[in-house]
Design a protein around this motif. Structure first.
Motif, PDB file in Angstrom:
ATOM      1  N   GLY A 164      72.073  91.352 -17.313  1.00  0.00           N
ATOM      2  CA  GLY A 164      71.731  91.473 -15.849  1.00  0.00           C
ATOM      3  C   GLY A 164      70.635  92.319 -15.809  1.00  0.00           C
ATOM      4  O   GLY A 164      69.488  92.039 -15.143  1.00  0.00           O
ATOM      5  N   GLY A 165      70.686  93.584 -16.751  1.00  0.00           N
ATOM      6  CA  GLY A 165      69.608  94.557 -16.181  1.00  0.00           C
ATOM      7  C   GLY A 165      68.304  94.245 -16.929  1.00  0.00           C
ATOM      8  O   GLY A 165      67.280  94.432 -16.648  1.00  0.00           O
ATOM      9  N   ALA A 166      68.616  93.319 -18.331  1.00  0.00           N
ATOM     10  CA  ALA A 166      67.460  92.688 -19.086  1.00  0.00           C
ATOM     11  C   ALA A 166      66.704  91.885 -17.929  1.00  0.00           C
ATOM     12  O   ALA A 166      65.278  91.829 -17.990  1.00  0.00           O
ATOM     13  CB  ALA A 166      67.649  92.232 -20.206  1.00  0.00           C
ATOM     14  N   ILE A 167      67.434  90.905 -17.240  1.00  0.00           N
ATOM     15  CA  ILE A 167      66.662  90.141 -16.553  1.00  0.00           C
ATOM     16  C   ILE A 167      65.879  90.715 -15.249  1.00  0.00           C
ATOM     17  O   ILE A 167      64.839  90.289 -14.849  1.00  0.00           O
ATOM     18  CB  ILE A 167      67.948  88.987 -16.072  1.00  0.00           C
ATOM     19  N   LEU A 168      66.546  91.716 -14.881  1.00  0.00           N
ATOM     20  CA  LEU A 168      66.072  92.381 -13.440  1.00  0.00           C
ATOM     21  C   LEU A 168      64.771  93.319 -14.140  1.00  0.00           C
ATOM     22  O   LEU A 168      63.771  93.276 -13.154  1.00  0.00           O
ATOM     23  CB  LEU A 168      67.085  93.374 -13.029  1.00  0.00           C
ATOM     24  N   PHE A 169      64.923  94.075 -15.059  1.00  0.00           N
ATOM     25  CA  PHE A 169      63.994  94.964 -15.423  1.00  0.00           C
ATOM     26  C   PHE A 169      63.158  94.659 -16.735  1.00  0.00           C
ATOM     27  O   PHE A 169      61.795  94.849 -16.685  1.00  0.00           O
ATOM     28  CB  PHE A 169      64.587  96.485 -15.615  1.00  0.00           C
ATOM     29  N   LEU A 170      63.772  94.266 -17.933  1.00  0.00           N
ATOM     30  CA  LEU A 170      62.979  94.147 -19.115  1.00  0.00           C
ATOM     31  C   LEU A 170      62.274  92.825 -19.117  1.00  0.00           C
ATOM     32  O   LEU A 170      61.058  93.117 -19.624  1.00  0.00           O
ATOM     33  CB  LEU A 170      64.015  94.226 -20.421  1.00  0.00           C
ATOM     34  N   LEU A 171      62.587  91.760 -18.671  1.00  0.00           N
ATOM     35  CA  LEU A 171      61.808  90.669 -18.662  1.00  0.00           C
ATOM     36  C   LEU A 171      60.493  90.688 -17.921  1.00  0.00           C
ATOM     37  O   LEU A 171      59.539  90.316 -18.615  1.00  0.00           O
ATOM     38  CB  LEU A 171      62.612  89.345 -18.323  1.00  0.00           C
ATOM     39  N   PRO A 172      60.595  91.270 -16.952  1.00  0.00           N
ATOM     40  CA  PRO A 172      59.386  91.449 -16.128  1.00  0.00           C
ATOM     41  C   PRO A 172      58.402  92.291 -16.523  1.00  0.00           C
ATOM     42  O   PRO A 172      56.980  92.209 -16.776  1.00  0.00           O
ATOM     43  CB  PRO A 172      59.762  91.694 -14.651  1.00  0.00           C
ATOM     44  N   ALA A 173      58.870  93.434 -17.330  1.00  0.00           N
ATOM     45  CA  ALA A 173      58.148  94.255 -18.063  1.00  0.00           C
ATOM     46  C   ALA A 173      57.362  93.891 -19.251  1.00  0.00           C
ATOM     47  O   ALA A 173      56.250  94.419 -19.638  1.00  0.00           O
ATOM     48  CB  ALA A 173      58.920  95.648 -18.351  1.00  0.00           C
ATOM     49  N   LEU A 174      58.200  92.810 -19.880  1.00  0.00           N
ATOM     50  CA  LEU A 174      57.542  92.242 -21.167  1.00  0.00           C
ATOM     51  C   LEU A 174      56.661  91.246 -20.856  1.00  0.00           C
ATOM     52  O   LEU A 174      56.018  90.625 -21.758  1.00  0.00           O
ATOM     53  CB  LEU A 174      58.891  92.028 -22.220  1.00  0.00           C
ATOM     54  N   SER A 175      56.496  90.742 -19.646  1.00  0.00           N
ATOM     55  CA  SER A 175      55.831  89.602 -19.531  1.00  0.00           C
ATOM     56  C   SER A 175      54.320  89.763 -19.639  1.00  0.00           C
ATOM     57  O   SER A 175      53.772  90.823 -19.188  1.00  0.00           O
ATOM     58  CB  SER A 175      55.843  89.233 -17.841  1.00  0.00           C
ATOM     59  N   ASP A 176      53.511  88.750 -20.601  1.00  0.00           N
ATOM     60  CA  ASP A 176      52.162  88.699 -20.341  1.00  0.00           C
ATOM     61  C   ASP A 176      51.563  88.256 -19.009  1.00  0.00           C
ATOM     62  O   ASP A 176      51.924  87.259 -18.402  1.00  0.00           O
ATOM     63  CB  ASP A 176      51.798  87.902 -21.574  1.00  0.00           C
ATOM     64  N   PRO A 177      50.546  88.988 -18.438  1.00  0.00           N
ATOM     65  CA  PRO A 177      50.013  88.491 -17.081  1.00  0.00           C
ATOM     66  C   PRO A 177      49.463  87.250 -17.209  1.00  0.00           C
ATOM     67  O   PRO A 177      48.873  86.647 -17.960  1.00  0.00           O
ATOM     68  CB  PRO A 177      48.872  89.489 -17.060  1.00  0.00           C
ATOM     69  N   GLY A 178      49.985  86.236 -16.248  1.00  0.00           N
ATOM     70  CA  GLY A 178      49.685  84.901 -16.109  1.00  0.00           C
ATOM     71  C   GLY A 178      50.064  84.025 -17.096  1.00  0.00           C
ATOM     72  O   GLY A 178      49.853  82.669 -17.025  1.00  0.00           O
ATOM     73  N   ARG A 179      50.981  84.392 -18.043  1.00  0.00           N
ATOM     74  CA  ARG A 179      51.289  83.490 -19.171  1.00  0.00           C
ATOM     75  C   ARG A 179      52.969  83.444 -19.207  1.00  0.00           C
ATOM     76  O   ARG A 179      53.505  82.401 -19.531  1.00  0.00           O
ATOM     77  CB  ARG A 179      50.844  84.048 -20.672  1.00  0.00           C
ATOM     78  N   GLY A 180      53.535  84.483 -18.756  1.00  0.00           N
ATOM     79  CA  GLY A 180      55.209  84.346 -18.716  1.00  0.00           C
ATOM     80  C   GLY A 180      55.504  85.118 -19.886  1.00  0.00           C
ATOM     81  O   GLY A 180      54.771  86.098 -20.468  1.00  0.00           O
ATOM     82  N   VAL A 181      56.925  85.160 -20.072  1.00  0.00           N
ATOM     83  CA  VAL A 181      57.574  86.101 -21.208  1.00  0.00           C
ATOM     84  C   VAL A 181      57.342  85.502 -22.479  1.00  0.00           C
ATOM     85  O   VAL A 181      57.797  84.385 -22.787  1.00  0.00           O
ATOM     86  CB  VAL A 181      58.911  86.110 -20.792  1.00  0.00           C
ATOM     87  N   PRO A 182      56.663  86.289 -23.247  1.00  0.00           N
ATOM     88  CA  PRO A 182      56.444  85.971 -24.800  1.00  0.00           C
ATOM     89  C   PRO A 182      57.691  85.724 -25.599  1.00  0.00           C
ATOM     90  O   PRO A 182      58.555  86.633 -25.712  1.00  0.00           O
ATOM     91  CB  PRO A 182      55.336  86.742 -25.203  1.00  0.00           C
ATOM     92  N   ILE A 183      58.007  84.746 -26.427  1.00  0.00           N
ATOM     93  CA  ILE A 183      58.878  84.419 -27.358  1.00  0.00           C
ATOM     94  C   ILE A 183      58.409  84.979 -28.580  1.00  0.00           C
ATOM     95  O   ILE A 183      57.535  84.161 -29.111  1.00  0.00           O
ATOM     96  CB  ILE A 183      59.558  83.113 -27.322  1.00  0.00           C
ATOM     97  N   ARG A 184      58.571  86.085 -29.241  1.00  0.00           N
ATOM     98  CA  ARG A 184      58.167  86.607 -30.496  1.00  0.00           C
ATOM     99  C   ARG A 184      58.780  86.137 -31.556  1.00  0.00           C
ATOM    100  O   ARG A 184      59.973  85.887 -31.831  1.00  0.00           O
ATOM    101  CB  ARG A 184      58.047  88.190 -30.578  1.00  0.00           C
ATOM    102  N   GLY A 185      57.892  85.709 -32.596  1.00  0.00           N
ATOM    103  CA  GLY A 185      58.545  85.333 -34.019  1.00  0.00           C
ATOM    104  C   GLY A 185      59.427  86.247 -34.655  1.00  0.00           C
ATOM    105  O   GLY A 185      60.304  85.822 -35.264  1.00  0.00           O
ATOM    106  N   TYR A 186      59.129  87.564 -34.185  1.00  0.00           N
ATOM    107  CA  TYR A 186      59.929  88.647 -35.128  1.00  0.00           C
ATOM    108  C   TYR A 186      61.135  88.811 -34.331  1.00  0.00           C
ATOM    109  O   TYR A 186      62.362  88.560 -35.247  1.00  0.00           O
ATOM    110  CB  TYR A 186      59.068  90.053 -34.791  1.00  0.00           C
ATOM    111  N   GLY A 187      61.309  88.519 -32.962  1.00  0.00           N
ATOM    112  CA  GLY A 187      62.571  88.602 -32.397  1.00  0.00           C
ATOM    113  C   GLY A 187      63.516  87.399 -32.936  1.00  0.00           C
ATOM    114  O   GLY A 187      64.600  87.573 -33.026  1.00  0.00           O
ATOM    115  N   VAL A 188      62.960  86.267 -32.713  1.00  0.00           N
ATOM    116  CA  VAL A 188      63.667  85.087 -33.109  1.00  0.00           C
ATOM    117  C   VAL A 188      64.359  85.102 -34.747  1.00  0.00           C
ATOM    118  O   VAL A 188      65.308  84.709 -34.903  1.00  0.00           O
ATOM    119  CB  VAL A 188      62.610  83.882 -33.003  1.00  0.00           C
TER     120      VAL A 188
END
Length: 449
Positions: free
Chosen positions: A63-87
């Protein structure tokens, strides 16, 4: 190299997918419904016992990640990036956990206990690996942001890389000890069960390092399997900062090894004759005062009041992407120097150290699996993991250049820890050799206390 696989859109049908504390999104609604349903099912099945309560921290973190982390990691105008490293890290952890559970089931271990162990080792390992990296690289400009929120974002943004395996090992040890004591797991047999899976996870995760460009070598290599990395990857940034390659055809004085050079005024020392920068009118002797650019996605960045070589280099590196419109202002010209980057520049060929590390870890995992039927004492597989990985990592560090070798003037921090791993392996081997030989046909079922 593929740092970003795709982006999760910020909204679906006009409904925001995620949001801050005052902007609830669709993901938060899904999380709330799913969390309530899961807790209701667990309470109905086993009551509100210790096992049910153990899910609360995980649900809270989600829940904390959805509220705070995902918006913070979002690229402006593009959304949340899914990085190859994390995958690749998640794929490696899942594969390693599956192998460990399979091997544990054959020896009579409880699968749920092993899955729970894998989860807590993963959480502590990620925290330790990131903390080790941040402490090691804290002096880098990457973590020095204008605001506290931006600094926190840079610290927690592990999707772009920045994990040190030895940091995860340091954090996992106390976590494993606490878990073993709580569930009364035998230490050496459990370590043997999870050792091949840990190496498999490491091997797959190293492919993520290749996709991200971290854990690199930077010396020129003429081997047929050498690789190149584009701007603004870590290898590209290192070569530019070491004054070994130019950025967009622009050469600046000094190198990153000395703070005095980094603090020099950004006076251009040379401009490549056939570069776009030369065509735009940049010349040696001009003092860069401002760099502004607009990327291919329409995002604008303004770096004004540039005073040092370090600031100018960082701005040029970030703008060196195909399709970016660059505008450089200098003190000796009233007109801005403008051009569009035609092709993303790349490094010279370097050793694919990430591939070497991946192959090394997978081969070690296969070796442990092959050796397992022949062991006669508990702990032998874990000793082999410590010894063989310690040796291979020490050797791989000799061609990696992402860490400075400032211990005894010869060793990197990873090589120093590799030596400690070898010492620990020798001590543990001496201990298990005092244990009597016995046939290891299996272990009793391990159930929660």
């Amino acid at each position: 190299m593929q740092q970003t696989l795709f982006h999760i859109r910020e909204s679906i049908g006009g409904w925001p997918l995620f949001g801050g504390p005052f902007n609830s999104g669709l993901l938060l609604l899904i999380w709330a419904i799913g969390s309530v349903a899961l807790l209701a099912w667990l309470i109905n099945r086993q009551g509100f016992n210790a096992d049910t309560k153990s899910y609360l921290p995980l649900l809270g973190m989600m829940g904390g990640a959805i509220l705070f982390l995902l918006p913070a990691l979002s690229d402006p105008g593009r959304g949340v990036p899914i990085r190859g490293y994390g995958v690749m890290v998640l794929l490696g952890v899942g594969s390693g956990a599956a192998l460990s559970v399979y091997r544990g089931r054959l020896r009579g271990f409880d699968s749920e206990i092993l899955l729970s162990l894998a989860f807590w080792l993963f959480i502590s390992g990620m925290v330790g690996a990131r903390a080790f990296y941040v402490i090691q690289k804290w002096d880098d400009d990457h973590f020095h942001k204008d605001t506290l929120l931006e600094t926190i974002k840079a610290v927690v943004n592990i999707s772009q890389g920045g994990l040190v395996v030895f940091g995860s090992l340091i954090a996992m040890i106390p976590t494993a000890i606490i878990f073993f004591r709580k569930y009364r797991l035998p230490i050496l047999p459990t370590a043997d069960v999870i050792a091949p899976g840990a190496l498999l996870a490491l091997g797959i995760g190293r492919i993520g390092c290749l996709m991200n460009g971290c854990c690199f070598a930077a010396e020129r290599c003429d081997l047929p399997w050498a690789v190149t990395f584009p701007a603004p990857s870590p290898p590209f940034e290192r070569l530019v900062n070491d004054s070994k390659i130019a950025t967009l055809g622009v050469w600046l004085p000094g190198d990153r090894q000395t703070p005095e050079d980094q603090a020099l005024p950004p006076v251009i020392s040379k401009v490549e004759p056939d570069s776009q920068a030369a065509s735009a009118g940049l010349k040696a002797g001009q003092l860069i005062t401002s760099i502004r650019y607009r990327d291919a996605f329409g995002n604008s960045y303004e770096h004004d009041n540039i005073r040092t070589v370090e600031q100018a280099r960082n701005s040029l590196i970030q703008s060196a992407v195909q399709g970016t419109q660059v505008k450089v202002l200098t003190s000796k010209s009233n007109q801005p120097h403008e051009w569009t980057v035609p092709v993303t520049p790349r490094t010279w060929p370097v050793q694919p150290t990430q591939v070497y590390s991946a192959i090394d870890a997978v081969l070690l995992s296969l070796f442990l699996l092959a050796y397992s039927p022949f062991r006669r004492r508990e702990g032998e597989l874990f000793v082999l993991l410590l010894a063989l990985h310690g040796v291979s990592r020490f050797l791989l560090e000799s061609i990696r250049t992402d860490e400075t070798k400032n211990y005894l003037g010869l060793l990197s921090v990873s090589q120093l820890i590799s030596v400690c791993m070898l010492a620990a392996a020798a001590a543990l081997f001496a201990f298990i050799m005092t244990r009597p030989k016995r046939q290891l046909a299996g272990a009793p079922a391990m159930l929660p206390a």
